[in-house]
Design an enzyme around this catalytic site. Structure first.
Site, PDB file in Angstrom:
ATOM      1  N   TYR A   1       1.176  -1.080   0.181  1.00 44.03           N
ATOM      2  CA  TYR A   1       0.281   0.392   0.265  1.00 44.03           C
ATOM      3  C   TYR A   1       0.761   1.221  -0.112  1.00 44.03           C
ATOM      4  O   TYR A   1       2.121   1.193   0.738  1.00 44.03           O
ATOM      5  CB  TYR A   1      -1.483  -0.017   0.979  1.00 44.03           C
ATOM      6  CG  TYR A   1      -0.513   0.435   2.759  1.00 44.03           C
ATOM      7  CD1 TYR A   1      -0.414   1.561   2.721  1.00 44.03           C
ATOM      8  CD2 TYR A   1       0.435  -1.451   3.230  1.00 44.03           C
ATOM      9  CE1 TYR A   1       0.156   2.238   4.232  1.00 44.03           C
ATOM     10  CE2 TYR A   1       0.597  -0.114   4.829  1.00 44.03           C
ATOM     11  CZ  TYR A   1       0.572   0.605   5.139  1.00 44.03           C
ATOM     12  OH  TYR A   1       1.220   1.004   6.470  1.00 44.03           O
ATOM     13  N   CYS A   2       0.503   2.814  -0.749  1.00 42.04           N
ATOM     14  CA  CYS A   2       1.204   3.607  -0.549  1.00 42.04           C
ATOM     15  C   CYS A   2      -0.105   4.622  -0.477  1.00 42.04           C
ATOM     16  O   CYS A   2      -1.307   4.724  -0.441  1.00 42.04           O
ATOM     17  CB  CYS A   2       1.967   4.217  -2.251  1.00 42.04           C
ATOM     18  SG  CYS A   2       1.131   3.720  -3.169  1.00 42.04           S
ATOM     19  N   THR A   3      -0.098   5.975  -0.885  1.00 46.40           N
ATOM     20  CA  THR A   3      -0.554   6.803  -0.815  1.00 46.40           C
ATOM     21  C   THR A   3      -1.863   6.907  -1.401  1.00 46.40           C
ATOM     22  O   THR A   3      -3.441   6.948  -1.088  1.00 46.40           O
ATOM     23  CB  THR A   3       0.176   8.798  -0.803  1.00 46.40           C
ATOM     24  OG1 THR A   3       0.733   8.748  -0.216  1.00 46.40           O
ATOM     25  CG2 THR A   3      -0.849   9.720  -0.597  1.00 46.40           C
TER      26      THR A   3
END
Length: 320
Positions: A176-178
């Site tokens: 996951y990331c922004t």
């Protein structure tokens, strides 16, 4: 406060045959519709975060998706009371996110996309590891409960850290990331390195907050505009970061007022004012430090900024 503006965060991996020509056309479009922000154009696709009036942003989303190359673009949309950016920059770069992995083409092969609800159901299973692919200053202020984080200053350092993940090759790896863009390359690289079961949170933390209430995301999410951080979790929120100066719990992200230092760290309100936005007495003593207004965000001076700069055709020549 009435929120008549929108902030859009988006990306799309899709081949662009002539990035320079596309950049020219897209820059002009944004000028004519009074959109501001940062847009990166590359032969591999688009990456942008822009702000504008609700009407202008809704038209922008419609027009971008009307191009068959970008029809599947997923926009993360947040309401705001004003522009989140003071300037417009549309630039051509080798990659839409700097990774050093330009050979990977996520539109051909990448990790399996999970909706926020699918990610929520899967993340706590025993054979799963949740992997944060963001930089230190981002995951220090907020991350998923029990997530694995990497000691990286920039995303381009990610490939060098994959060797530390060998023990998880037999597990389901949920990245996951922004907003999802880094996961496209990160999950593709993990697959290339022999990981078999790789997934990614589609739309990233922002979409997870909007659609799944942000449950089990601890702290705040760092964002790349004048807000610095945003709330994500409306279900079981908590604060995980500490003031860089005094150690008390604080999720107020500040850029050090010393432009040479420019650390992105949590600083409580009291220390922020006491050190005039600096992260240490040494940085506070710098004569040319930036003026602190309590926000910890420093808008770069306009310095003769011209929104039409970079256009091969002058904007006023086109509109007159």
């Amino acid at each position: 406060m009435e929120k008549n503006y929108l902030i859009l965060l988006y990306y799309c991996y899709a081949p662009i045959e002539d990035p320079e020509a596309f950049r020219e056309e897209h820059h002009l479009y944004c000028l004519e519709n009074e959109l501001r922000g940062r847009i990166i154009v590359a032969s591999e696709g688009l990456n942008g975060t822009v702000s504008g009036t609700r009407e202008a942003c809704e038209q922008y989303m419609k027009d971008v998706k009307s191009d068959p190359r970008f029809a599947h673009t997923d926009f993360k949309v947040e309401a705001h009371d004003r522009h989140a950016f003071a300037k417009l920059h549309v630039r051509v770069k080798p990659e839409i996110v700097h990774s050093g992995l330009g050979h990977l083409k996520p539109y051909e092969k990448t990790g399996t996309h999970l909706s926020p609800e699918e990610f929520k159901k899967l993340k706590d299973q025993q054979d799963v590891v949740v992997l944060d692919v963001r930089s230190n200053y981002e995951h220090n202020v907020g991350r998923f409960k029990n997530a694995l984080t990497l000691n990286i200053e920039n995303f381009r350092d990610f490939p060098d850290k994959v060797k530390e993940l060998e023990q998880y090759k037999d597990k389901k790896v949920l990245t996951y990331c922004t907003g999802g863009i880094k996961c496209e390359k990160a999950s593709a690289y993990l697959l290339e390195q022999g990981f078999k079961d790789v997934y990614q949170l589609h739309g990233g933390i922002i979409k997870y907050g909007i659609e799944a209430g942000g449950e089990d995301f601890e702290g705040k999410c760092y964002v790349f505009d004048n807000r610095l951080t945003v709330d994500v979790n409306s279900v079981n929120p908590t604060v995980i970061s500490q003031c860089f100066v005094c150690g008390t719990k604080s999720d107020r992200m500040v850029n050090c007022a010393n432009p040479v230092c420019n650390k992105h760290v949590a600083i409580c309100e009291e220390c922020g004012w006491e050190l005039e936005g600096a992260c240490s007495p040494e940085c506070m003593a710098i004569p040319d430090k930036r003026e602190y207004d309590g926000s910890g965000y420093y808008q770069k001076g306009m310095n003769g900024y011209n929104p039409a700069k970079g256009l091969k055709r002058r904007h006023d020549d086109i509109t007159t």
